[in-house]
Design a protein around this motif. Structure first.
Motif, mmCIF file in Angstrom:
data_model
loop_
_atom_site.group_PDB
_atom_site.id
_atom_site.type_symbol
_atom_site.label_atom_id
_atom_site.label_comp_id
_atom_site.label_asym_id
_atom_site.label_seq_id
_atom_site.Cartn_x
_atom_site.Cartn_y
_atom_site.Cartn_z
ATOM 1 N N ASN A 187 -10.669 22.248 -8.618
ATOM 2 C CA ASN A 187 -10.253 20.967 -9.205
ATOM 3 C C ASN A 187 -11.401 20.315 -9.958
ATOM 4 N N LYS A 188 -12.538 20.207 -9.291
ATOM 5 C CA LYS A 188 -13.674 19.458 -9.843
ATOM 6 C C LYS A 188 -14.119 19.977 -11.221
ATOM 7 N N LEU A 189 -14.151 21.316 -11.347
ATOM 8 C CA LEU A 189 -14.669 21.913 -12.588
ATOM 9 C C LEU A 189 -13.879 21.495 -13.828
ATOM 10 N N ARG A 190 -12.593 21.204 -13.651
ATOM 11 C CA ARG A 190 -11.735 20.911 -14.811
ATOM 12 C C ARG A 190 -11.798 19.473 -15.283
ATOM 13 N N LEU A 191 -12.222 18.560 -14.402
ATOM 14 C CA LEU A 191 -12.093 17.140 -14.732
ATOM 15 C C LEU A 191 -13.277 16.633 -15.556
ATOM 16 N N SER A 192 -12.957 16.022 -16.706
ATOM 17 C CA SER A 192 -14.016 15.512 -17.587
ATOM 18 C C SER A 192 -14.898 14.492 -16.895
ATOM 19 N N PRO A 207 0.832 -1.212 0.000
ATOM 20 C CA PRO A 207 0.000 0.000 0.000
ATOM 21 C C PRO A 207 0.863 1.257 0.000
ATOM 22 N N VAL A 208 0.326 2.356 -0.493
ATOM 23 C CA VAL A 208 1.050 3.625 -0.390
ATOM 24 C C VAL A 208 0.795 4.203 1.003
ATOM 25 N N ASP A 209 1.647 5.107 1.431
ATOM 26 C CA ASP A 209 1.420 5.798 2.685
ATOM 27 C C ASP A 209 0.155 6.664 2.526
ATOM 28 N N ALA A 210 -0.625 6.789 3.603
ATOM 29 C CA ALA A 210 -1.875 7.561 3.498
ATOM 30 C C ALA A 210 -1.612 9.007 3.068
ATOM 31 N N SER A 211 -0.439 9.562 3.440
ATOM 32 C CA SER A 211 -0.151 10.957 3.039
ATOM 33 C C SER A 211 0.002 11.060 1.511
ATOM 34 N N VAL A 212 0.470 9.977 0.870
ATOM 35 C CA VAL A 212 0.607 9.968 -0.600
ATOM 36 C C VAL A 212 -0.784 9.983 -1.235
ATOM 37 N N LEU A 213 -1.661 9.142 -0.707
ATOM 38 C CA LEU A 213 -3.031 9.082 -1.243
ATOM 39 C C LEU A 213 -3.709 10.448 -1.097
ATOM 40 N N ILE A 214 -3.583 11.042 0.076
ATOM 41 C CA ILE A 214 -4.285 12.309 0.329
ATOM 42 C C ILE A 214 -3.693 13.433 -0.522
ATOM 43 N N ARG A 215 -2.373 13.419 -0.691
ATOM 44 C CA ARG A 215 -1.778 14.465 -1.543
ATOM 45 C C ARG A 215 -2.227 14.278 -3.004
ATOM 46 N N ALA A 216 -2.266 13.023 -3.449
ATOM 47 C CA ALA A 216 -2.634 12.768 -4.858
ATOM 48 C C ALA A 216 -4.047 13.248 -5.167
ATOM 49 N N ILE A 217 -4.964 13.058 -4.223
ATOM 50 C CA ILE A 217 -6.333 13.460 -4.528
ATOM 51 C C ILE A 217 -6.548 14.957 -4.335
ATOM 52 N N ASN A 218 -5.650 15.586 -3.571
ATOM 53 C CA ASN A 218 -5.774 17.033 -3.368
ATOM 54 C C ASN A 218 -4.995 17.839 -4.384
ATOM 55 N N ILE A 249 -6.546 22.050 0.710
ATOM 56 C CA ILE A 249 -6.344 21.860 -0.730
ATOM 57 C C ILE A 249 -5.760 23.129 -1.347
ATOM 58 N N PRO A 250 -4.585 22.991 -1.995
ATOM 59 C CA PRO A 250 -4.014 24.195 -2.592
ATOM 60 C C PRO A 250 -4.838 24.645 -3.795
ATOM 61 N N SER A 251 -5.363 25.858 -3.752
ATOM 62 C CA SER A 251 -6.126 26.388 -4.885
ATOM 63 C C SER A 251 -5.498 27.707 -5.281
ATOM 64 N N LYS A 252 -5.605 28.020 -6.571
ATOM 65 C CA LYS A 252 -5.086 29.312 -7.018
ATOM 66 C C LYS A 252 -5.929 30.427 -6.408
ATOM 67 N N LYS A 253 -5.282 31.582 -6.214
ATOM 68 C CA LYS A 253 -5.990 32.741 -5.644
ATOM 69 C C LYS A 253 -7.174 33.131 -6.517
ATOM 70 N N GLN A 254 -8.210 33.670 -5.912
ATOM 71 C CA GLN A 254 -9.380 34.090 -6.684
ATOM 72 C C GLN A 254 -8.996 35.275 -7.581
#
Ligand code: SF4
Length: 190
Positions: free
Chosen positions: A161-166, A30-41, A134-139
């Protein structure tokens, strides 16, 4: 990778998800939980992981990147059911996105989706620790950045993030039109 490794089940624990994510990367462990959480964020990090799965050296560097430590504290936050559900939803959506080759929508669709969210009564500020991390670009006034750090009050997802994903869809039916979501896209809820 077999299909059985690629689907997040409602009963999955955090360690089940880490094992499935490891399999997605072609690893037995398994991957470390921090890897999973970073990947999805951080979609960029997640994409790099999956596209490096056949280059062990690069994959190893990403799996042990010092920046992953930033997410160690959020692993503790998974004890809260609402944070855990957010991670589960995000992990399922990441895997779905990886299956369609990390496709992103055109600028026209991004703008249309963002317009709909900006008008939506469910648009809200992040309240949960994981949402705030979650790192997001400034408004700004640019397409895709007008939404800032706002989240969807229905699914809890970070909208930048969500808006961009097909592979993503708006979870609410359109209030005036039949068979489409608030993004004016065909409903494909399972
Ligand atoms: S994703 Fe849909 S429900 Fe959520 S804020 Fe955007 S338009 Fe509203």
């Amino acid at each position: 990778m077999g299909e059985e490794h690629s689907i997040i089940e409602p009963t999955d624990s955090l360690s089940d998800m880490c094992s499935k994510f490891g399999k997605l990367l072609g690893k037995e462990e398994p991957v470390d939980a921090s890897v999973l959480i970073r990947a999805i964020n951080e979609p960029g990090y997640g994409i790099n992981l999956v596209t490096s799965k056949n280059t062990p050296e690069s994959l190893n560097a990403l799996l042990h990147a010092p920046q992953n430590k930033r997410y160690k504290s959020s692993v503790k936050q998974t004890k809260s059911i609402s944070n855990f559900e957010l991670i589960k939803k995000a992990a399922a959506s990441f895997i779905l996105w990886s299956k369609i080759g990390f496709l992103v929508v055109s600028n026209e669709i991004l703008e249309k989706r963002e317009d709909a969210c900006l008008r939506c009564p469910y648009l809200t500020d992040p309240t949960k620790t994981l949402q705030k991390m979650i790192p997001s670009k400034k408004q700004t006034g640019n397409i895709g950045e007008r939404i800032g750090k706002k989240v969807c009050g229905v699914c809890g997802c970070n909208l930048q993030n969500k808006l961009r994903l097909s592979s993503e869809s708006c979870p609410k039916k359109h209030p005036e039109k039949e068979d489409v979501t608030r993004w004016d896209e065909k409903i494909n809820y399972k």
